[in-house]
Design a protein around this motif. Structure first.
Motif, PDB file in Angstrom:
ATOM      1  N   UNK A   1      -4.356   1.205  -3.535  1.00 47.69           N
ATOM      2  CA  UNK A   1      -3.574   1.753  -2.426  1.00 47.69           C
ATOM      3  C   UNK A   1      -2.157   1.194  -2.430  1.00 47.69           C
ATOM      4  N   UNK A   2      -2.029  -0.089  -2.762  1.00 47.21           N
ATOM      5  CA  UNK A   2      -0.705  -0.709  -2.794  1.00 47.21           C
ATOM      6  C   UNK A   2       0.146  -0.110  -3.912  1.00 47.21           C
ATOM      7  N   UNK A   3      -0.452   0.085  -5.074  1.00 44.40           N
ATOM      8  CA  UNK A   3       0.281   0.707  -6.182  1.00 44.40           C
ATOM      9  C   UNK A   3       0.769   2.098  -5.789  1.00 44.40           C
ATOM     10  N   UNK A   4      -0.090   2.843  -5.106  1.00 45.35           N
ATOM     11  CA  UNK A   4       0.278   4.196  -4.689  1.00 45.35           C
ATOM     12  C   UNK A   4       1.425   4.160  -3.682  1.00 45.35           C
TER      13      UNK A   4
ATOM     14  N   UNK B   1       3.248   8.926   9.377  1.00 39.28           N
ATOM     15  CA  UNK B   1       3.160   9.481   8.029  1.00 39.28           C
ATOM     16  C   UNK B   1       1.773   9.154   7.476  1.00 39.28           C
ATOM     17  N   UNK B   2       0.911  10.161   7.279  1.00 41.74           N
ATOM     18  CA  UNK B   2      -0.439   9.887   6.767  1.00 41.74           C
ATOM     19  C   UNK B   2      -0.437   9.091   5.464  1.00 41.74           C
ATOM     20  N   UNK B   3       0.637   9.204   4.666  1.00 42.49           N
ATOM     21  CA  UNK B   3       0.707   8.486   3.390  1.00 42.49           C
ATOM     22  C   UNK B   3       0.809   6.981   3.602  1.00 42.49           C
ATOM     23  N   UNK B   4       1.195   6.553   4.802  1.00 42.40           N
ATOM     24  CA  UNK B   4       1.331   5.129   5.099  1.00 42.40           C
ATOM     25  C   UNK B   4       0.073   4.531   5.717  1.00 42.40           C
TER      26      UNK B   4
ATOM     27  N   UNK C   1       1.583  -7.332  -8.133  1.00 47.67           N
ATOM     28  CA  UNK C   1       2.661  -6.368  -8.381  1.00 47.67           C
ATOM     29  C   UNK C   1       4.045  -7.011  -8.312  1.00 47.67           C
ATOM     30  N   UNK C   2       4.088  -8.337  -8.174  1.00 45.84           N
ATOM     31  CA  UNK C   2       5.351  -9.083  -8.118  1.00 45.84           C
ATOM     32  C   UNK C   2       6.250  -8.614  -6.975  1.00 45.84           C
ATOM     33  N   UNK C   3       5.629  -8.342  -5.844  1.00 43.51           N
ATOM     34  CA  UNK C   3       6.358  -7.950  -4.639  1.00 43.51           C
ATOM     35  C   UNK C   3       6.427  -9.168  -3.716  1.00 43.51           C
ATOM     36  N   UNK C   4       7.627  -9.581  -3.348  1.00 45.21           N
ATOM     37  CA  UNK C   4       7.821 -10.791  -2.552  1.00 45.21           C
ATOM     38  C   UNK C   4       7.822 -10.478  -1.058  1.00 45.21           C
ATOM     39  N   UNK C   5       7.185 -11.370  -0.290  1.00 50.44           N
ATOM     40  CA  UNK C   5       7.171 -11.301   1.169  1.00 50.44           C
ATOM     41  C   UNK C   5       8.019 -12.459   1.693  1.00 50.44           C
TER      42      UNK C   5
END
Length: 346
Positions: A235-238, A219-222, A267-271
């Protein structure tokens, strides 16, 4: 600027006149036969550059002289990956009795060219270089003269010299395969612009091939190509704003990994609870992150040592009047599994 007629062959007198020094000073700089102040040496080098005196400077540097010194040109001394490469090079040089001089091109082809000419003027026996691009005409000139030269970490098409690289296709295939085994099917990849640099191109191709091998579409979007920290955040927000959000991210550079982590934190995204993260290049800090980072380990020390040993063999062969057939040595990366992708498979 100079008023020297374009068709007249440049001479050492022209360089001396341009630099405002004596002919003997230019000669001593070019032959590295005496101590010269750095400012004077730079004036002479600037004059050589201004007059495009490169062919003569190159010829000087290609004279067969024994200095027992090797030059190393790296693209990014701030990257911890190169510290491990450097250890391998230094160990091989010390064992063989060679001194090592190091310059940083900062991935700038123009600066890289000046670095090469600086080493040639100092009459070094050979050069190891992590090429900034494929387009430097000095590469072909050096190869044509059988000057001992080794490309490190990056390939250059059309220039037949010893090359030591890691298998970048296998590295990204190992990464994608690990993520797919964990059930991830929306795997994004972050890269710096390729700019003709082979590892970046090879890692992207390995990513695509690995997806296909696991029945996943590209997927080019990825695929996110970023240059700055700000680009990474945008890029991460998108990526995270649409309906087809990724469930995993593959970073292809250790410095880029830190930028990705910073963007995810913003962005408060947990890993790995919200998204899995797999990095490229094993570093000392990888295991100390929270969570500890799963990575692709490149054989950095081994790459450096192999490159130095290949160059030392080439230098010895040239002194015997022999020509070695150039080879490409490709070393194998490995997967280091930690907690940043979630469940650790047994």
């Amino acid at each position: 600027m100079t008023d020297i007629p374009a068709k007249r062959k440049l001479t050492i007198e022209d360089v001396a006149r341009q630099a405002g020094v004596s002919i003997s000073t230019v000669s001593r700089v070019m032959n590295n036969t005496d101590y010269i102040a750095d400012a004077t040496r730079r004036k002479v080098q600037d004059a050589i550059d201004a007059l495009d005196y490169r062919p003569n400077a190159l010829a000087r540097g290609l004279k067969q002289m024994k200095t027992d010194s090797i030059g190393l040109i790296l693209s990014d001394l701030q990257n911890p990956f190169w510290l491990m490469v450097l250890e391998g090079i230094e160990d091989a040089c010390q064992e063989a009795g060679y001194s090592l001089l190091i310059l940083n091109s900062r991935d700038d082809p123009e600066k890289e060219g000046k670095n090469i000419k600086e080493f040639l003027m100092r009459q070094l026996d050979g050069i190891i270089i992590n090429p900034a691009s494929e387009d430097n005409p000095l590469f072909a000139a050096l190869a044509a003269e059988a000057f001992p030269l080794v490309f490190l970490n990056r390939r250059v098409k059309g220039v037949e010299v010893d090359t030591v690289v890691a298998d970048n296709f296998k590295g990204t295939m190992l990464a994608v395969s690990h993520l797919a085994a964990l059930g991830k099917n929306r795997i994004a990849i972050f890269l710096y612009p390729a700019n003709g640099i082979s590892p970046r191109q090879e890692r992207l191709e390995g990513y695509k091939q690995a997806l296909a091998a696991h029945g996943l579409e590209t997927d080019p979007a990825l695929i996110k190509i970023v240059e700055t920290k700000e680009d990474c955040l945008a890029a991460m927000k998108q990526l995270l704003s649409g309906s087809g959000k990724p469930d995993a991210i593959l970073s292809t550079n250790n410095r880029l990994t830190l930028e990705i982590l910073d963007a995810l934190g913003t962005l408060n995204i947990a890993v790995p609870q919200d998204i899995a993260l797999l990095g490229y290049d094993e570093t000392e800090w990888s295991k100390h992150l929270n969570p500890p980072l799963t990575t692709i380990r490149q054989p950095a020390y081994e790459m450096g040592r192999e490159a130095a040993e290949r160059l030392i063999l080439a230098i010895a062969a040239k002194r015997r009047g022999e020509t070695m057939q150039p080879v490409t040595v490709q070393l194998e990366p490995t997967l280091v599994i930690r907690e940043s992708c979630g469940e650790i498979l047994q």
